[in-house]
Design a protein around this motif. Structure first.
Motif, PDB file in Angstrom:
ATOM      1  N   GLN A 112       0.849  -1.202   0.000  1.00 45.54           N
ATOM      2  CA  GLN A 112       0.000   0.000   0.000  1.00 45.54           C
ATOM      3  C   GLN A 112       0.878   1.243   0.000  1.00 45.54           C
ATOM      4  O   GLN A 112       1.798   1.373   0.810  1.00 45.54           O
ATOM      5  N   TYR A 113       0.572   2.158  -0.871  1.00 45.22           N
ATOM      6  CA  TYR A 113       1.363   3.375  -1.031  1.00 45.22           C
ATOM      7  C   TYR A 113       1.323   4.187   0.270  1.00 45.22           C
ATOM      8  O   TYR A 113       0.237   4.374   0.849  1.00 45.22           O
ATOM      9  N   PRO A 114       2.487   4.690   0.719  1.00 44.99           N
ATOM     10  CA  PRO A 114       2.536   5.299   2.057  1.00 44.99           C
ATOM     11  C   PRO A 114       1.960   6.701   2.166  1.00 44.99           C
ATOM     12  O   PRO A 114       2.426   7.485   2.992  1.00 44.99           O
ATOM     13  N   GLU A 115       0.921   7.007   1.392  1.00 40.91           N
ATOM     14  CA  GLU A 115       0.126   8.213   1.663  1.00 40.91           C
ATOM     15  C   GLU A 115      -1.068   7.828   2.539  1.00 40.91           C
ATOM     16  O   GLU A 115      -1.704   8.689   3.132  1.00 40.91           O
ATOM     17  N   LYS A 116      -1.369   6.524   2.596  1.00 34.87           N
ATOM     18  CA  LYS A 116      -2.527   6.047   3.355  1.00 34.87           C
ATOM     19  C   LYS A 116      -2.111   5.774   4.811  1.00 34.87           C
ATOM     20  O   LYS A 116      -0.932   5.508   5.089  1.00 34.87           O
ATOM     21  N   LEU A 117      -3.085   5.817   5.720  1.00 32.91           N
ATOM     22  CA  LEU A 117      -2.787   5.923   7.151  1.00 32.91           C
ATOM     23  C   LEU A 117      -1.800   4.871   7.682  1.00 32.91           C
ATOM     24  O   LEU A 117      -0.805   5.223   8.323  1.00 32.91           O
ATOM     25  N   ILE A 118      -2.064   3.592   7.444  1.00 35.89           N
ATOM     26  CA  ILE A 118      -1.240   2.575   8.110  1.00 35.89           C
ATOM     27  C   ILE A 118       0.206   2.564   7.596  1.00 35.89           C
ATOM     28  O   ILE A 118       1.143   2.674   8.404  1.00 35.89           O
ATOM     29  N   PRO A 119       0.450   2.498   6.277  1.00 36.09           N
ATOM     30  CA  PRO A 119       1.862   2.541   5.861  1.00 36.09           C
ATOM     31  C   PRO A 119       2.532   3.882   6.181  1.00 36.09           C
ATOM     32  O   PRO A 119       3.730   3.920   6.487  1.00 36.09           O
ATOM     33  N   LEU A 120       1.758   4.966   6.161  1.00 34.57           N
ATOM     34  CA  LEU A 120       2.339   6.268   6.526  1.00 34.57           C
ATOM     35  C   LEU A 120       2.844   6.219   7.968  1.00 34.57           C
ATOM     36  O   LEU A 120       3.973   6.626   8.274  1.00 34.57           O
ATOM     37  N   CYS A 121       2.012   5.666   8.870  1.00 34.41           N
ATOM     38  CA  CYS A 121       2.413   5.545  10.280  1.00 34.41           C
ATOM     39  C   CYS A 121       3.644   4.672  10.423  1.00 34.41           C
ATOM     40  O   CYS A 121       4.554   5.000  11.182  1.00 34.41           O
ATOM     41  N   ALA A 150      11.144   5.924  11.058  1.00 38.84           N
ATOM     42  CA  ALA A 150      12.110   7.025  10.906  1.00 38.84           C
ATOM     43  C   ALA A 150      12.139   7.923  12.153  1.00 38.84           C
ATOM     44  O   ALA A 150      12.921   8.875  12.206  1.00 38.84           O
ATOM     45  N   GLY A 151      11.251   7.650  13.118  1.00 38.32           N
ATOM     46  CA  GLY A 151      11.178   8.511  14.306  1.00 38.32           C
ATOM     47  C   GLY A 151      10.616   9.886  13.992  1.00 38.32           C
ATOM     48  O   GLY A 151      10.895  10.864  14.697  1.00 38.32           O
ATOM     49  N   GLU A 152       9.807   9.971  12.922  1.00 33.28           N
ATOM     50  CA  GLU A 152       9.235  11.264  12.515  1.00 33.28           C
ATOM     51  C   GLU A 152       7.816  11.405  13.065  1.00 33.28           C
ATOM     52  O   GLU A 152       7.120  10.406  13.250  1.00 33.28           O
ATOM     53  N   PRO A 153       7.363  12.667  13.289  1.00 34.93           N
ATOM     54  CA  PRO A 153       6.002  12.877  13.786  1.00 34.93           C
ATOM     55  C   PRO A 153       4.959  12.285  12.841  1.00 34.93           C
ATOM     56  O   PRO A 153       5.141  12.289  11.617  1.00 34.93           O
ATOM     57  N   ILE A 154       3.871  11.802  13.432  1.00 34.47           N
ATOM     58  CA  ILE A 154       2.781  11.211  12.638  1.00 34.47           C
ATOM     59  C   ILE A 154       1.593  12.170  12.670  1.00 34.47           C
ATOM     60  O   ILE A 154       1.002  12.394  13.733  1.00 34.47           O
ATOM     61  N   PRO A 155       1.246  12.749  11.508  1.00 34.67           N
ATOM     62  CA  PRO A 155       0.120  13.692  11.509  1.00 34.67           C
ATOM     63  C   PRO A 155      -1.216  12.954  11.638  1.00 34.67           C
ATOM     64  O   PRO A 155      -1.455  11.975  10.943  1.00 34.67           O
ATOM     65  N   ARG A 174      -1.908   4.344  17.420  1.00 38.13           N
ATOM     66  CA  ARG A 174      -1.297   3.833  18.665  1.00 38.13           C
ATOM     67  C   ARG A 174      -0.902   2.362  18.511  1.00 38.13           C
ATOM     68  O   ARG A 174       0.144   1.940  19.011  1.00 38.13           O
ATOM     69  N   SER A 175      -1.730   1.591  17.806  1.00 33.74           N
ATOM     70  CA  SER A 175      -1.396   0.169  17.597  1.00 33.74           C
ATOM     71  C   SER A 175      -0.115   0.038  16.784  1.00 33.74           C
ATOM     72  O   SER A 175       0.729  -0.815  17.073  1.00 33.74           O
ATOM     73  N   VAL A 176       0.043   0.878  15.762  1.00 34.75           N
ATOM     74  CA  VAL A 176       1.266   0.814  14.946  1.00 34.75           C
ATOM     75  C   VAL A 176       2.471   1.192  15.812  1.00 34.75           C
ATOM     76  O   VAL A 176       3.517   0.523  15.779  1.00 34.75           O
ATOM     77  N   LEU A 177       2.311   2.258  16.593  1.00 33.58           N
ATOM     78  CA  LEU A 177       3.432   2.697  17.439  1.00 33.58           C
ATOM     79  C   LEU A 177       3.833   1.595  18.416  1.00 33.58           C
ATOM     80  O   LEU A 177       5.030   1.319  18.596  1.00 33.58           O
ATOM     81  N   ARG A 178       2.840   0.942  19.019  1.00 32.75           N
ATOM     82  CA  ARG A 178       3.152  -0.154  19.962  1.00 32.75           C
ATOM     83  C   ARG A 178       3.878  -1.284  19.250  1.00 32.75           C
ATOM     84  O   ARG A 178       4.863  -1.819  19.744  1.00 32.75           O
ATOM     85  N   ALA A 179       3.382  -1.624  18.039  1.00 36.25           N
ATOM     86  CA  ALA A 179       3.983  -2.745  17.295  1.00 36.25           C
ATOM     87  C   ALA A 179       5.445  -2.468  16.971  1.00 36.25           C
ATOM     88  O   ALA A 179       6.240  -3.397  16.820  1.00 36.25           O
ATOM     89  N   LEU A 180       5.802  -1.185  16.870  1.00 37.80           N
ATOM     90  CA  LEU A 180       7.183  -0.840  16.510  1.00 37.80           C
ATOM     91  C   LEU A 180       7.984  -0.343  17.716  1.00 37.80           C
ATOM     92  O   LEU A 180       9.090   0.198  17.563  1.00 37.80           O
ATOM     93  N   GLY A 181       7.410  -0.526  18.917  1.00 37.98           N
ATOM     94  CA  GLY A 181       8.141  -0.151  20.133  1.00 37.98           C
ATOM     95  C   GLY A 181       8.317   1.349  20.285  1.00 37.98           C
ATOM     96  O   GLY A 181       9.274   1.798  20.919  1.00 37.98           O
ATOM     97  N   ARG A 182       7.430   2.141  19.705  1.00 37.20           N
ATOM     98  CA  ARG A 182       7.505   3.602  19.830  1.00 37.20           C
ATOM     99  C   ARG A 182       6.416   4.109  20.780  1.00 37.20           C
ATOM    100  O   ARG A 182       5.433   3.397  21.024  1.00 37.20           O
ATOM    101  N   ILE A 185       2.781  11.336  17.956  1.00 37.65           N
ATOM    102  CA  ILE A 185       1.485  11.767  17.395  1.00 37.65           C
ATOM    103  C   ILE A 185       1.388  13.287  17.373  1.00 37.65           C
ATOM    104  O   ILE A 185       1.645  13.952  18.376  1.00 37.65           O
ATOM    105  N   ARG A 186       1.037  13.853  16.208  1.00 34.38           N
ATOM    106  CA  ARG A 186       0.811  15.303  16.089  1.00 34.38           C
ATOM    107  C   ARG A 186      -0.575  15.528  15.504  1.00 34.38           C
ATOM    108  O   ARG A 186      -0.836  15.125  14.364  1.00 34.38           O
TER     109      ARG A 186
END
Ligand SMILES: NC(=O)c1ccc[n+]([C@@H]2O[C@H](COP(=O)([O-])OP(=O)(O)OC[C@H]3O[C@@H](n4cnc5c(N)ncnc54)[C@H](O)[C@@H]3O)[C@@H](O)[C@H]2O)c1
Length: 329
Positions: free
Chosen positions: A191-200, A206-211, A260-268, A273-274
């Motif tokens: 899935q192209y990373p403009e959509k919510l889950i791959p974007l997160c 990358a440790g970048e803020p998630i809009p 939040r589920s994505v962040l937990r899965a990646l240990g972040r 979250i912004r």
């Protein structure tokens, strides 16, 4: 579909289309799969790398709005079945460039329908979305059925609703055997990373803020992409011509819960979250009653927790897929 010799899959290099191509090549060993795709920014050839090595797969770089080129494809391959995934698919882009959505999603569908009529295909299947129904209140248990009114909010959703109506008109007027599936939010590999889950996932890695738009309480019903592919296959086999089928994942979650589920899965942690200004006309909640498809024998097989774990693992194990996307994405 065992007796279908050739199937034409438009948008076959995009997210769901490429998953469907893979599904067909694996499940129908005698079928030729012809993908038609003009390779917009959303198409990534890596998604069909394995398919390109298969002699039963053909990729035609053709724009579905180009009636001459589409006529040539139909004449060359004589598909018995057409499945139209090709579309501009991102709501935010439709707010910036609505005209492109009308051209591809409405005019392109019209070109395919006319060619399907001329060539007497056995089934034309239109891939649609739950967004055509508009939204529901967050605090309700209501769900849309196939006969609910179409009240699309965004130019994207309106273009998909228009394409659905055009498709149904070809059944009534010309007797073209059409069917439509309206699916909820898909997620999974490619899935192209403009959509919510791959974007997160990519921002978290990358440790970048998630809009997150607005309060993040907008609810979507998440559907594992392979469950969607099986649903389309079943409708092609058992669905009646002229009918619409909802395909819901039975996994409603609000956007904040997904992030939040994505962040937990990646240990972040949630610090990434912004909250940003809400999307114009942002739908609050989608919810589908898929009872009509259940009656044909389909159920989603992958729940959200499992599907998300699969998706995160796929992006971790397939870094070359997203690292080779054009830099200006
Ligand atoms: N992603 C979802 O959650 C979701 C949910 C329900 C329905 N849908 C529908 O499923 C279909 C596929 O969605 P997706 O998420 O895979 O989209 P995507 O943006 O990943 O892929 C779309 C594909 O269509 C191709 N395309 C675009 N314009 C074209 C044109 N004029 N001619 C030929 N090819 C063209 C692109 O190159 C791309 O490969 C769309 O019709 C979309 O409306 C998507």
């Amino acid at each position: 579909m065992k007796d279908v010799r050739t199937i034409l899959v438009t948008g076959g290099v995009g997210f769901i289309g490429s998953n469907f191509v893979r599904y067909l090549l694996q499940n129908y060993p005698d079928m030729r799969v012809v993908a038609v795709d003009c390779l917009t920014y959303a198409a990534h050839l890596e998604s069909v790398r394995d398919a390109l090595a298969c002699p039963r797969f053909v990729l035609e770089r053709v724009d579905i709005t180009d009636a001459v080129a589409i006529e040539r494809v139909f004449a060359d391959y004589a598909p018995q079945v057409v499945v139209n995934f090709a579309a501009e698919s991102h709501v935010d882009r439709s707010i910036e460039h609505p005209d492109l959505f009308v051209k591809t999603n409405v005019s392109g569908t019209g070109v395919l329908l006319s060619a399907a009529c001329r060539h007497g295909v056995r089934r034309y299947h239109q891939i649609s979305t739950d967004e055509v129904y508009g939204d529901l209140p967050v605090d309700s248990d209501d769900r849309f059925g196939e006969t609910s009114p179409l009240r699309p909010s965004s130019p994207y959703a309106a273009s998909k609703a228009a394409a659905d109506l055009l498709t149904l008109s070809y059944y009534r007027t010309y007797g073209l055997p059409v069917s439509i599936t309206r699916a909820s939010n898909n997620y999974g590999p490619c899935q192209y990373p403009e959509k919510l889950i791959p974007l997160c996932i990519l921002h978290a890695l990358a440790g970048e803020p998630i809009p997150v738009y607005g309060d993040g309480r907008n609810v979507r019903d998440w559907l594992w992409v392979e469950d969607h592919c099986r649903a389309v296959d079943l409708v092609l086999q058992k669905g009646a011509a002229g009918e619409v089928y909802n395909v819901g994942g039975d996994s409603e979650r609000d956007n904040l819960a997904v992030v939040r589920s994505v962040l937990r899965a990646l240990g972040r942690t949630d610090d990434l979250i912004r909250h940003v200004a809400d999307r114009k006309g942002h739908d609050r909640r989608y919810g589908l009653d898929s009872g009509k498809l259940h009656a044909l024998g389909w159920r989603p097989t992958v729940g959200f927790d499992q599907g998300l774990a699969n998706t995160v693992r796929w992006y971790l194990q397939n870094r070359q897929w997203w690292q080779s996307l054009p830099a200006d994405r």
